[in-house]
Design a protein around this motif. Sequence first.
Motif, PDB file in Angstrom:
ATOM      1  N   LYS A 152      23.898   5.008 -32.291  1.00 57.23           N
ATOM      2  CA  LYS A 152      24.245   6.333 -32.813  1.00 57.23           C
ATOM      3  C   LYS A 152      23.450   7.473 -32.176  1.00 57.23           C
ATOM      4  O   LYS A 152      23.923   8.590 -32.108  1.00 57.23           O
ATOM      5  CB  LYS A 152      24.090   6.370 -34.325  1.00 57.23           C
ATOM      6  CG  LYS A 152      22.662   6.247 -34.816  1.00 57.23           C
ATOM      7  CD  LYS A 152      22.595   6.275 -36.323  1.00 57.23           C
ATOM      8  CE  LYS A 152      21.171   6.122 -36.815  1.00 57.23           C
ATOM      9  NZ  LYS A 152      21.096   6.116 -38.263  1.00 57.23           N
ATOM     10  N   LYS A 170      32.437   6.080 -35.781  1.00 57.30           N
ATOM     11  CA  LYS A 170      31.080   5.681 -36.171  1.00 57.30           C
ATOM     12  C   LYS A 170      31.136   4.606 -37.250  1.00 57.30           C
ATOM     13  O   LYS A 170      31.920   4.699 -38.191  1.00 57.30           O
ATOM     14  CB  LYS A 170      30.301   6.887 -36.684  1.00 57.30           C
ATOM     15  CG  LYS A 170      30.094   7.943 -35.629  1.00 57.30           C
ATOM     16  CD  LYS A 170      29.323   9.131 -36.164  1.00 57.30           C
ATOM     17  CE  LYS A 170      29.213  10.174 -35.059  1.00 57.30           C
ATOM     18  NZ  LYS A 170      28.449  11.337 -35.459  1.00 57.30           N
ATOM     19  N   ILE A 175      28.356   3.311 -32.568  1.00 57.55           N
ATOM     20  CA  ILE A 175      29.428   4.257 -32.246  1.00 57.55           C
ATOM     21  C   ILE A 175      30.320   3.632 -31.184  1.00 57.55           C
ATOM     22  O   ILE A 175      29.827   3.058 -30.213  1.00 57.55           O
ATOM     23  CB  ILE A 175      28.872   5.597 -31.720  1.00 57.55           C
ATOM     24  CG1 ILE A 175      28.028   6.283 -32.797  1.00 57.55           C
ATOM     25  CG2 ILE A 175      29.989   6.511 -31.263  1.00 57.55           C
ATOM     26  CD1 ILE A 175      27.382   7.564 -32.313  1.00 57.55           C
TER      27      ILE A 175
END
Length: 181
Positions: A152, A170, A175
């Motif tokens: 992330k 996400k 991600i």
Amino acid sequence: MKIIAGKFKGRIIEMPDSIRPTSDKVREALFEILKARIEGAQFLDLYCGSGAIGIEALSRGAKKITFVDNDHGCISILKKNLARLGLSSGLYDIYNKDCIDIFRRGGFETRPYDIVFLDPPYYKELAKNTLIELSDCDILTPNALVIAEVFKKDNLPEEVGIFKKVRTSKYGDTILEFFKK
């Protein structure tokens, strides 16, 4: 780890101790996004580890998978997983090499690819560097989709080489970033 859906649903594959596998939640979400594209696709699985993503793609109808990882232990486990599932060698190619080096040498024998998935080790800018090198190879179909799994805090730029980000999804610390030419 279990295959989530398709021909090999419920089958267990072995995982190397040395990798961070893509979680079931992320794999399920990824293939839900790809469901209209996966049937008959040529699929490139970079930094493949155990091969879970590519095997899931085969299970769901991909035509052929190219697996790439430079870790000999991962490749050994990948081969065991493919043999355990009884997959014909005509359904896949395996490269025990660094993918960036392969791109610099012109790419792979199997091409063009419809879908490319890359899940490199986190924190090393490998995702960005891989996309840059992939930009210089003519191995993608015109409408190919390239997906990078990143941490992330390692968001990729909106444009990398010839690629433009078209979607970001996400899932906790993970991600998935989707790119097109």
